[in-house]
Write a protein that holds these residues in place. Structure first.
Motif, PDB file in Angstrom:
ATOM      1  N   LEU A  30       1.167  -0.833   0.061  1.00  0.00           N
ATOM      2  CA  LEU A  30      -0.396  -0.049   0.034  1.00  0.00           C
ATOM      3  C   LEU A  30       0.572   1.648   0.250  1.00  0.00           C
ATOM      4  O   LEU A  30       0.243   2.440  -0.095  1.00  0.00           O
ATOM      5  CB  LEU A  30      -0.561  -0.029   1.499  1.00  0.00           C
ATOM      6  CG  LEU A  30      -1.468  -1.107   1.578  1.00  0.00           C
ATOM      7  CD1 LEU A  30      -3.227  -0.961   2.176  1.00  0.00           C
ATOM      8  CD2 LEU A  30      -3.160  -1.135   0.003  1.00  0.00           C
ATOM      9  N   ILE A  31       2.438   0.815   0.269  1.00  0.00           N
ATOM     10  CA  ILE A  31       3.238   2.085   0.465  1.00  0.00           C
ATOM     11  C   ILE A  31       4.268   2.148  -1.216  1.00  0.00           C
ATOM     12  O   ILE A  31       4.539   1.374  -1.775  1.00  0.00           O
ATOM     13  CB  ILE A  31       4.218   1.882   1.412  1.00  0.00           C
ATOM     14  CG1 ILE A  31       3.205   1.777   2.839  1.00  0.00           C
ATOM     15  CG2 ILE A  31       4.780   3.127   1.342  1.00  0.00           C
ATOM     16  CD1 ILE A  31       4.160   0.749   4.162  1.00  0.00           C
ATOM     17  N   PRO A  32       3.719   3.186  -1.982  1.00  0.00           N
ATOM     18  CA  PRO A  32       4.400   3.637  -3.071  1.00  0.00           C
ATOM     19  C   PRO A  32       6.275   2.866  -2.721  1.00  0.00           C
ATOM     20  O   PRO A  32       6.735   3.485  -1.917  1.00  0.00           O
ATOM     21  CB  PRO A  32       4.083   5.146  -3.378  1.00  0.00           C
ATOM     22  CG  PRO A  32       2.973   5.452  -2.311  1.00  0.00           C
ATOM     23  CD  PRO A  32       2.816   4.502  -1.050  1.00  0.00           C
ATOM     24  N   HIS A  33       6.791   2.600  -3.614  1.00  0.00           N
ATOM     25  CA  HIS A  33       8.448   2.568  -3.868  1.00  0.00           C
ATOM     26  C   HIS A  33       9.182   3.131  -3.607  1.00  0.00           C
ATOM     27  O   HIS A  33       9.150   4.338  -4.117  1.00  0.00           O
ATOM     28  CB  HIS A  33       8.603   1.247  -5.157  1.00  0.00           C
ATOM     29  CG  HIS A  33       9.742   0.143  -5.100  1.00  0.00           C
ATOM     30  ND1 HIS A  33      10.183  -0.314  -3.829  1.00  0.00           N
ATOM     31  CD2 HIS A  33      11.091   0.598  -5.048  1.00  0.00           C
ATOM     32  CE1 HIS A  33      10.715  -0.854  -4.591  1.00  0.00           C
ATOM     33  NE2 HIS A  33      11.521  -0.567  -5.144  1.00  0.00           N
ATOM     34  N   GLY A  34      10.104   3.030  -2.797  1.00  0.00           N
ATOM     35  CA  GLY A  34      11.140   4.306  -2.310  1.00  0.00           C
ATOM     36  C   GLY A  34      10.029   5.347  -0.991  1.00  0.00           C
ATOM     37  O   GLY A  34      11.335   6.122  -0.970  1.00  0.00           O
ATOM     38  N   GLN A  35       9.348   5.302  -1.485  1.00  0.00           N
ATOM     39  CA  GLN A  35       8.960   6.058  -0.188  1.00  0.00           C
ATOM     40  C   GLN A  35       9.193   6.091   1.025  1.00  0.00           C
ATOM     41  O   GLN A  35       9.474   4.902   1.504  1.00  0.00           O
ATOM     42  CB  GLN A  35       7.162   6.673   0.108  1.00  0.00           C
ATOM     43  CG  GLN A  35       6.572   7.747   1.189  1.00  0.00           C
ATOM     44  CD  GLN A  35       5.727   8.314   1.300  1.00  0.00           C
ATOM     45  OE1 GLN A  35       4.848   7.095   0.097  1.00  0.00           O
ATOM     46  NE2 GLN A  35       4.653   7.731   1.767  1.00  0.00           N
ATOM     47  N   THR A  36       9.522   6.783   1.905  1.00  0.00           N
ATOM     48  CA  THR A  36      10.310   6.924   3.254  1.00  0.00           C
ATOM     49  C   THR A  36       9.421   7.020   4.799  1.00  0.00           C
ATOM     50  O   THR A  36       7.603   7.508   3.631  1.00  0.00           O
ATOM     51  CB  THR A  36      10.967   7.778   3.273  1.00  0.00           C
ATOM     52  OG1 THR A  36      10.695   9.736   3.736  1.00  0.00           O
ATOM     53  CG2 THR A  36      12.880   8.023   2.800  1.00  0.00           C
ATOM     54  N   LEU A  37       9.239   6.695   5.269  1.00  0.00           N
ATOM     55  CA  LEU A  37       7.943   6.267   6.364  1.00  0.00           C
ATOM     56  C   LEU A  37       8.785   7.081   7.888  1.00  0.00           C
ATOM     57  O   LEU A  37       9.975   7.308   8.416  1.00  0.00           O
ATOM     58  CB  LEU A  37       7.716   4.949   6.954  1.00  0.00           C
ATOM     59  CG  LEU A  37       7.973   3.921   6.033  1.00  0.00           C
ATOM     60  CD1 LEU A  37       7.604   2.380   5.923  1.00  0.00           C
ATOM     61  CD2 LEU A  37       5.917   3.825   5.614  1.00  0.00           C
ATOM     62  N   ILE A  38       7.899   7.260   8.697  1.00  0.00           N
ATOM     63  CA  ILE A  38       7.470   8.185  10.274  1.00  0.00           C
ATOM     64  C   ILE A  38       7.892   7.602  11.129  1.00  0.00           C
ATOM     65  O   ILE A  38       6.608   7.163  10.967  1.00  0.00           O
ATOM     66  CB  ILE A  38       7.410   9.716  10.057  1.00  0.00           C
ATOM     67  CG1 ILE A  38       7.393  10.464   8.414  1.00  0.00           C
ATOM     68  CG2 ILE A  38       8.067  10.030  11.528  1.00  0.00           C
ATOM     69  CD1 ILE A  38       8.567  11.189   8.371  1.00  0.00           C
ATOM     70  N   LEU A  39       8.713   7.135  11.531  1.00  0.00           N
ATOM     71  CA  LEU A  39       8.704   6.239  12.833  1.00  0.00           C
ATOM     72  C   LEU A  39       8.420   7.439  14.203  1.00  0.00           C
ATOM     73  O   LEU A  39       9.850   7.818  14.407  1.00  0.00           O
ATOM     74  CB  LEU A  39       9.369   4.961  12.882  1.00  0.00           C
ATOM     75  CG  LEU A  39       9.553   4.260  14.340  1.00  0.00           C
ATOM     76  CD1 LEU A  39       8.041   3.328  13.591  1.00  0.00           C
ATOM     77  CD2 LEU A  39      10.443   2.901  14.711  1.00  0.00           C
ATOM     78  N   SER A  40       7.139   7.070  14.658  1.00  0.00           N
ATOM     79  CA  SER A  40       7.826   7.878  16.626  1.00  0.00           C
ATOM     80  C   SER A  40       6.288   7.024  17.407  1.00  0.00           C
ATOM     81  O   SER A  40       6.433   6.080  16.997  1.00  0.00           O
ATOM     82  CB  SER A  40       6.280   8.831  16.190  1.00  0.00           C
ATOM     83  OG  SER A  40       5.351   9.073  15.843  1.00  0.00           O
ATOM     84  N   GLN A  41       7.129   7.811  19.192  1.00  0.00           N
ATOM     85  CA  GLN A  41       6.044   7.458  19.769  1.00  0.00           C
ATOM     86  C   GLN A  41       4.373   7.092  19.836  1.00  0.00           C
ATOM     87  O   GLN A  41       3.937   8.612  19.365  1.00  0.00           O
ATOM     88  CB  GLN A  41       6.758   7.848  20.999  1.00  0.00           C
ATOM     89  CG  GLN A  41       7.490   9.377  20.796  1.00  0.00           C
ATOM     90  CD  GLN A  41       7.723   9.547  22.306  1.00  0.00           C
ATOM     91  OE1 GLN A  41       8.532   9.246  23.066  1.00  0.00           O
ATOM     92  NE2 GLN A  41       7.611  11.294  22.574  1.00  0.00           N
ATOM     93  N   GLY A  42       4.333   6.812  19.812  1.00  0.00           N
ATOM     94  CA  GLY A  42       2.877   6.734  19.973  1.00  0.00           C
ATOM     95  C   GLY A  42       1.857   6.894  21.675  1.00  0.00           C
ATOM     96  O   GLY A  42       2.815   6.782  22.249  1.00  0.00           O
TER      97      GLY A  42
END
Lengths: 148, 148
Positions: A30-42
């Motif tokens: 579901l995520i476009p190839h090469g796109q970066t993601l943000i990981l944060s605290q929830g």
DNA sequence: TCACAATTCCCCACTTTTCCCCACCATGCG
DNA sequence: CGCATGGTGGGGAAAAGTGGGGAATTGTGA
């Protein structure tokens, strides 16, 4: 045209000794190839993983939120951003989780990866299971009131 | 244009050793080819199968119910999404049921697949039979009060 | 500036799960 | 009967998840 992702469901995956965690193929697609993601605290001690556009929406929402105390608002924003991290997939579809966030979420080997629509949450399994059991009852009570 | 499906009737089908379950052909024909479905937790211990657009409506409805406490609201959404899954038909018209949901509904080999208008319910037969017997009497009582 | 340690990344290998495909059997119908 | 349809079961290829070696990179301190 780019449809919002809609992550759904739970999978139990292993965090390996190099702090890598696989993201379910279903979610990756579901995520476009090469796109970066943000990981944060929830909240409630989990981690949140956002595609960059979802993250953008979140930050805008944060700007508009009404916290009376401006000082608190600044503090909240600082913590959220300070501990956030850009992550990418490796060849096997895994992300590398920074030690800081592993400590925050008390991640051990067993983790739960949960799709929540526009974002993905990552929980230590030993925290998720009791949380789940407890909240499930609340869910059933609430859902019972609704006409389906 | 797109008419709502109207699933009706009970069939008893087998869950096989690979966790596949056939959906009755007459139900399948009501679902546009290629459309994904959402399998999620139902009440009284069954599973519910929805065309994905129906589920979207339902989940929005559920998300908008008034829970004042934001923390409770987050919990509600987590449980809702955690126990749902996207499923597709294989070439033989079967769906693959995730282990998590098999556990939730205590599915054994014998299952009951029940059409309920806009959704399909899946029950472990050993749970469905006593539930049905018990509710049947209640149904008759209620029916005597209703003008049809 | 160099040496060393720690971390990250690329790659390969192994195991499990999923999915494609075919085969079988029961049923219903011309 | 023979054929078509629909549910059941399983083999095997492909995909997905897991683990680790070792090269490349980064950072640190002498």
């Amino acid at each position: 045209m780019n449809k919002n992702p809609n992550f759904i469901g739970t999978t139990f995956y292993s965090l390996d000794t190099k702090n890598r965690l696989a993201i379910p193929a279903k979610f990756r697609l579901l995520i476009p190839h090469g796109q970066t993601l943000i990981l944060s605290q929830g909240l409630e001690g989990c981690l949140e993983l956002y595609p960059s556009n979802s993250w953008k929406l979140l930050s805008e929402k944060l700007e508009n939120i009404s916290i009376k105390n401006k000082k608190d608002k600044r503090a909240f924003k600082r913590i959220l951003f300070a501990n956030a991290s850009e992550v990418e997939f490796d060849e096997e579809g895994r992300i590398l989780i920074p030690q800081l966030l592993i400590d925050y979420a008390v991640l051990k080997k067993e983790t739960a990866v949960i799709g929540l629509g526009e974002k993905i949450e990552i929980w230590a399994k030993h925290l998720w299971i009791p949380y789940y059991k407890k909240q499930k009852n609340l869910f059933i009570q609430q859902a019972s009131k609704i006409e389906l």
